[in-house]
Scaffold this motif. Structure first.
Motif, short mmCIF file in Angstrom:
data_model
loop_
_atom_site.label_atom_id
_atom_site.label_comp_id
_atom_site.label_asym_id
_atom_site.label_seq_id
_atom_site.Cartn_x
_atom_site.Cartn_y
_atom_site.Cartn_z
N ALA A 40 -5.30 5.99 -3.08
CA ALA A 40 -5.80 6.98 -2.12
C ALA A 40 -6.34 6.34 -0.85
N HIS A 41 -5.96 6.93 0.26
CA HIS A 41 -6.56 6.59 1.55
C HIS A 41 -6.58 7.85 2.41
N ARG A 42 -7.20 7.73 3.57
CA ARG A 42 -7.15 8.85 4.53
C ARG A 42 -7.16 8.28 5.94
N HIS A 43 -6.63 9.06 6.86
CA HIS A 43 -6.53 8.62 8.26
C HIS A 43 -6.59 9.82 9.19
N SER A 44 -6.95 9.55 10.44
CA SER A 44 -7.05 10.64 11.41
C SER A 44 -5.67 11.17 11.78
N GLU A 63 0.85 -1.19 0.00
CA GLU A 63 0.00 0.00 0.00
C GLU A 63 0.89 1.25 0.00
N ARG A 64 1.91 1.23 0.88
CA ARG A 64 2.93 2.27 0.94
C ARG A 64 4.24 1.52 1.11
N ARG A 65 5.19 1.74 0.18
CA ARG A 65 6.44 1.00 0.26
C ARG A 65 7.47 1.87 0.98
N ASN A 66 7.73 1.53 2.22
CA ASN A 66 8.55 2.44 3.03
C ASN A 66 9.45 1.69 4.00
N ILE A 67 10.38 2.42 4.58
CA ILE A 67 11.21 1.95 5.68
C ILE A 67 11.02 2.95 6.83
N TYR A 109 10.56 11.76 2.79
CA TYR A 109 10.44 11.45 4.22
C TYR A 109 8.98 11.64 4.62
N ASP A 110 8.41 10.68 5.34
CA ASP A 110 7.06 10.79 5.90
C ASP A 110 7.16 11.05 7.39
N GLY A 111 6.50 12.10 7.88
CA GLY A 111 6.45 12.36 9.32
C GLY A 111 5.02 12.27 9.80
N LEU A 112 4.76 11.48 10.83
CA LEU A 112 3.38 11.28 11.30
C LEU A 112 3.28 11.45 12.82
N ASP A 113 2.07 11.88 13.26
CA ASP A 113 1.80 11.98 14.70
C ASP A 113 1.00 10.78 15.19
N TRP A 161 -7.96 12.94 1.92
CA TRP A 161 -7.57 11.91 0.95
C TRP A 161 -6.22 12.24 0.37
N HIS A 162 -5.38 11.22 0.18
CA HIS A 162 -4.10 11.45 -0.49
C HIS A 162 -3.66 10.21 -1.25
N ASP A 163 -3.18 10.43 -2.49
CA ASP A 163 -2.55 9.38 -3.27
C ASP A 163 -1.29 9.96 -3.91
N HIS A 164 -0.29 9.09 -4.08
CA HIS A 164 1.02 9.53 -4.57
C HIS A 164 1.26 8.97 -5.97
N HIS A 165 1.90 9.76 -6.84
CA HIS A 165 2.12 9.36 -8.24
C HIS A 165 3.54 9.72 -8.66
N ILE A 212 10.97 6.66 5.23
CA ILE A 212 11.15 7.12 3.84
C ILE A 212 10.36 6.19 2.93
N GLN A 213 9.85 6.77 1.86
CA GLN A 213 8.96 6.03 0.95
C GLN A 213 9.45 6.23 -0.48
N LEU A 214 9.23 5.21 -1.30
CA LEU A 214 9.76 5.20 -2.67
C LEU A 214 8.65 4.96 -3.69
N PHE A 254 3.09 14.59 7.13
CA PHE A 254 3.71 15.47 6.13
C PHE A 254 4.72 14.70 5.33
N ARG A 255 4.99 15.20 4.12
CA ARG A 255 6.00 14.61 3.24
C ARG A 255 7.07 15.67 3.03
N LEU A 256 8.33 15.29 3.14
CA LEU A 256 9.45 16.17 2.84
C LEU A 256 10.23 15.48 1.74
O1 GTQ Z 1 2.11 7.85 2.34
O2 GTQ Z 1 0.09 7.90 3.04
O3 GTQ Z 1 4.92 6.33 6.06
O4 GTQ Z 1 -0.43 6.65 5.31
C1 GTQ Z 1 2.75 5.90 6.81
C2 GTQ Z 1 1.38 5.99 6.61
C3 GTQ Z 1 3.09 6.93 4.71
C4 GTQ Z 1 1.28 7.64 3.22
C5 GTQ Z 1 3.60 6.39 5.87
C6 GTQ Z 1 0.91 6.56 5.46
C7 GTQ Z 1 1.76 7.04 4.49
#
Ligand code: GTQ
Ligand code: FE2
Length: 367
Positions: free
Chosen positions: A114-118, A76-80, A171-175, A157-161, A103-105, A122-124
């Motif tokens: 696309a998905h959404r969450h509470s 769904e999200r390819r990350n480390i 870089y993904d930063g989440l709370d 909603w957010h989807d990445h392309h 980090i995501q690639l 942020f993405r840098l």
């Molecule tokens: O890209 O939407 O690293 O939902 C963790 C959760 C990225 C994303 C993450 C996520 C996302």
């Protein structure tokens, strides 16, 4: 102490703990205090997390390996994710008690549905093709160019392309950790709601930036703490504006001995932090200079964007960072940051300081 009393106390504590009770006395008990150190009142914060730093080369190599083992369709999200060694046994993917980072690639022609969450995120952007990589947030197409900051606030909603001709890494930063512990995690996939996997693009990023301006202020110009922060509609902060502002401020002689030349990304509706729970700032540290240490109640993650710096922590611990390395510092741990190079260094930081401020726990002290 009377031997009988000691035996009775020990038996009492054993029974108490075995039956899922405890008492303040356990906090100083030679056996149980070790397994439960946070239960004790300490004169000042003692974090459950430890300071840690991850090299970008190590994280990136693993992200690339993952991409040959797992297709984008499967992931769904390819990350480390960055994991704090002191938290790994009891907190899910936590760099610090409140903050998740990773980090995501996306390879060329890949997209993440696309998905959404509470949880706020942020993405840098760290590495990007010249054009063609973007995130769509609530219908706004936001380009992913190196250094850009993109917000996906609570329930957007957010989807990445990636339609460019080379990979994109950000870089993904989440709370999300605080939401998880207090029971506030909600999540859904767009295909389950609308039947579509991706959003339609309704507008381009210019309509976001033109409406609200750059959304960058000196931290001293931020909102007074008693004004509540509400939803942030500015979701795109291009790097060029932030970087130029740092250069202009540095040329003007701005700066603070304990912060360097620091600019806060803000919600332009109230000059508050970008999210109610999480702030992002960017700072320049002049060549051959040091940002002095102090104590602060905040959990903070630094992403080195330009240059190389050395963090000096207690017990002679040091972390020297290169671009895109990630450094996590728990609450109240003092650190100085030295730039030994001639060129300025630029660091982005992710902090939970707004949580401490909102709850009345925010404090600073000299070392
Ligand atoms: O890209 O939407 O690293 O939902 C963790 C959760 C990225 C994303 C993450 C996520 C996302
Ligand atoms: Fe997400």
């Amino acid at each position: 102490m009377n031997a009988n009393l000691e035996v009775s106390r020990e038996a009492f504590v054993e029974d108490l703990v075995a039956n899922n009770f405890t008492t303040y006395f356990v906090a100083t008990h030679p056996k149980y205090s070790q397994s439960n150190p946070a239960f004790r009142f300490t004169p000042s914060p003692v974090s459950v997390a430890v300071p840690y730093s991850w090299s970008y080369a190590d994280a990136r190599e693993r992200l690339m390996s993952l991409s040959s083992l797992l297709t984008q369709e499967e992931a769904e999200r390819r990350n480390i994710n960055y994991v704090n060694p002191a938290l790994k046994e009891f907190m899910p993917a936590a760099a610090l008690p409140t903050l998740r980072g990773g980090i995501q690639l996306l390879l060329p022609d890949e997209k993440a549905y696309a998905h959404r969450h509470s949880a706020n995120a942020f993405r840098l952007v760290l590495e990007a093709p010249d054009a063609g990589a973007y995130t769509t947030v609530e219908g706004s197409r936001l380009p992913m160019s190196k250094g850009d900051l993109i917000l996906t606030p609570n329930w957007t909603w957010h989807d990445h392309h990636n339609e460019g001709n080379s990979h994109v890494i950000w870089y993904d930063g989440l709370d999300v950790l605080m939401a998880y512990w207090i029971g506030g995690v909600f999540y859904e996939e767009m295909k389950d709601v609308t039947g579509d996997e991706y959003q339609s693009v309704l507008r381009e990023s210019e309509s976001v930036t033109a409406a609200y301006g750059p959304g960058l202020v000196h931290r001293k110009q931020m909102y007074p703490d008693h004004i509540p922060v509400s939803d942030n509609t500015l979701i795109y902060y291009p790097y060029g504006k932030a970087r130029q502002l740092l250069t202009d401020l540095a040329d003007d002689g701005a700066g603070d001995p304990h912060e360097g030349v620091l600019v806060e990304y803000v919600n332009p509706l109230n000059n508050g932090p970008v999210f109610p729970s999480m702030g992002v700032s960017i700072r320049l540290i002049r060549g051959k200079s040091t940002v002095e240490a102090m104590h602060r109640t905040e959990n903070v993650i630094f992403i080195t964007m330009e240059g190389s710096v050395t963090f000096h922590l207690p017990d002679n611990q040091t972390f020297t960072t290169q671009p895109h390395d990630v450094t996590a510092i728990p609450s109240w741990v003092p650190y100085s940051i030295t730039n030994t190079e001639n060129e300025p260094a630029v660091l982005v930081s992710q902090t939970d300081r707004p949580v401490f401020k909102a709850l009345g726990f925010y404090r600073e002290a000299a070392v």
